[in-house]
Write a protein that holds these residues in place. Structure first.
Motif, mmCIF file in Angstrom:
data_model
loop_
_atom_site.group_PDB
_atom_site.id
_atom_site.type_symbol
_atom_site.label_atom_id
_atom_site.label_comp_id
_atom_site.label_asym_id
_atom_site.label_seq_id
_atom_site.Cartn_x
_atom_site.Cartn_y
_atom_site.Cartn_z
ATOM 1 N N LEU A 178 0.820 -1.216 0.000
ATOM 2 C CA LEU A 178 0.000 0.000 0.000
ATOM 3 C C LEU A 178 0.851 1.261 0.000
ATOM 4 N N ARG A 179 2.135 1.101 0.282
ATOM 5 C CA ARG A 179 3.050 2.241 0.254
ATOM 6 C C ARG A 179 4.345 1.824 -0.432
ATOM 7 N N PRO A 180 4.296 1.614 -1.734
ATOM 8 C CA PRO A 180 5.493 1.150 -2.446
ATOM 9 C C PRO A 180 6.559 2.232 -2.515
ATOM 10 N N ALA A 181 7.796 1.813 -2.647
ATOM 11 C CA ALA A 181 8.886 2.765 -2.805
ATOM 12 C C ALA A 181 8.856 3.334 -4.218
ATOM 13 N N PRO A 182 9.053 4.629 -4.374
ATOM 14 C CA PRO A 182 9.058 5.230 -5.710
ATOM 15 C C PRO A 182 10.089 4.572 -6.616
ATOM 16 N N GLY A 183 9.679 4.238 -7.820
ATOM 17 C CA GLY A 183 10.580 3.681 -8.820
ATOM 18 C C GLY A 183 10.908 2.216 -8.647
ATOM 19 N N GLU A 184 10.295 1.562 -7.687
ATOM 20 C CA GLU A 184 10.564 0.135 -7.470
ATOM 21 C C GLU A 184 9.500 -0.685 -8.194
ATOM 22 N N ASN A 185 9.848 -1.187 -9.372
ATOM 23 C CA ASN A 185 8.890 -1.884 -10.222
ATOM 24 C C ASN A 185 9.033 -3.399 -10.185
ATOM 25 N N SER A 186 10.019 -3.909 -9.490
ATOM 26 C CA SER A 186 10.198 -5.353 -9.377
ATOM 27 C C SER A 186 10.840 -5.688 -8.048
ATOM 28 N N LEU A 187 10.567 -6.894 -7.565
ATOM 29 C CA LEU A 187 11.117 -7.372 -6.301
ATOM 30 C C LEU A 187 11.638 -8.791 -6.510
ATOM 31 N N THR A 188 12.555 -9.204 -5.669
ATOM 32 C CA THR A 188 13.119 -10.551 -5.759
ATOM 33 C C THR A 188 12.657 -11.388 -4.577
ATOM 34 N N VAL A 189 12.123 -12.564 -4.888
ATOM 35 C CA VAL A 189 11.631 -13.498 -3.876
ATOM 36 C C VAL A 189 12.575 -14.697 -3.828
ATOM 37 N N THR A 190 12.951 -15.105 -2.642
ATOM 38 C CA THR A 190 13.842 -16.255 -2.485
ATOM 39 C C THR A 190 13.240 -17.259 -1.514
ATOM 40 N N SER A 191 13.553 -18.539 -1.726
ATOM 41 C CA SER A 191 13.100 -19.599 -0.845
ATOM 42 C C SER A 191 13.782 -20.898 -1.247
#
Length: 298
Positions: A178-191
């Motif tokens: 609900l409060r994304p960081a400006p300019g952050e269009n992708s995230l990395t998920v690890t498991s």
């Protein structure tokens, strides 16, 4: 936008606390004041943030006073955390509740760049302290993760994860901020359940298009679980806000490895489990438009 909406409905829309949501983090001082100098008994100062969110540096906020004596006419709220003092007046003559005066050009918000912490706020009327509160201020642009789920790719994700998934399953991962960081269009998920890092994106076709995500930015993607994962409970981790926020979810792996395109759930009852997950998230409505990218909020 919220300030304009308040102005459109008049003073009542701002004065009535339930219309503003919970007073997130607001707390009135309870210590006994010094005679003639401390807060007035029975008067409460509270602050409110849009959507009931946590208060962050740079955020707009609204104050309210309750329990003021009849005949009061004006109060001023000051704090080292505020950009400028905020004026409160009665909703109407003789009332004990207040309305915040939002004049043109006013900056009723927390100072941008303020360090996280607790800051005092004081309401005074004609030079006398009538109430105090503590402002719990979080870091600017802090994440507010609404949901982080992993489930079968061919099923609509709910607010939680299915009871368990089978090794080798095709899964979809969805995170709503609900409060994304400006300019952050992708995230990395690890498991450990993945063969490698998974990238989830804001423009992904895996976005389920749920109206429950309309207030946030949706990151989505898909992957295949490793076929050699042993039964157990595993952590799924995503790092957001340019490395400042880590969010974790857990997934249970059980059952035979998927090799023939069979169901991803470990048991037939997993279908029911997915249904329960959907029910726990409330009404799940899918939009016709599959992809939506929300503007990052400051």
């Amino acid at each position: 936008m919220f300030r304009k909406a308040v102005g459109a409905v008049g003073v009542v829309g701002l004065a009535v606390v339930p219309l503003l949501g919970g007073a997130a983090g607001a707390s009135a001082e309870s210590a006994s004041p010094a005679p003639g100098a401390g807060p007035s008994p029975g008067v409460r100062l509270a602050y409110h943030v849009a959507q009931g969110s946590a208060l962050e540096a740079g955020d707009a906020l609204w104050f309210s006073l309750e329990g003021m004596p009849p005949g009061w006419d004006k109060a001023e709220v000051t704090s080292p955390a505020l950009q400028e003092p905020i004026t409160l007046t009665p909703v109407q003559k003789g009332t004990t509740q207040s309305v915040q005066v939002d004049g043109e050009g006013t900056q009723h918000r927390i100072r941008s760049g303020l360090r996280p912490g607790t800051y005092p706020a004081t309401a005074t009327s004609h030079g006398r302290t009538v109430a105090t509160a503590r402002l719990e201020v979080a870091a600017e642009n802090s994440a507010r993760i609404d949901r982080f789920v992993i489930g079968p790719r061919d099923a609509l994700p709910g607010s939680g994860t299915p009871a368990s998934l089978r090794p080798g399953s095709d899964v979809r991962v969805v995170l709503t901020d609900l409060r994304p960081a400006p300019g952050e269009n992708s995230l990395t998920v690890t498991s450990p359940v993945f063969g490698g890092p998974l990238t989830i994106r804001t423009d992904s076709p895996d976005n389920p298009g749920c109206t429950c995500d309309d207030d946030g930015t949706v990151y989505a993607g898909h992957a295949r679980l490793r076929g050699d994962v042993r039964d157990g409970r595993y952590t799924v981790t995503v790092v957001s806000h340019h490395g400042q926020r880590t969010t974790k979810q857990h997934v249970t792996i059980a059952g035979r490895t998927v090799t023939d395109g069979g169901p991803s759930w470990a048991v037939t009852g997993g279908v029911a489990a997915a249904g329960l997950a959907l029910a726990s998230g409330g009404v799940f409505t899918v939009r016709r438009r599959r992809s939506r990218r929300a503007e990052p909020s400051a």
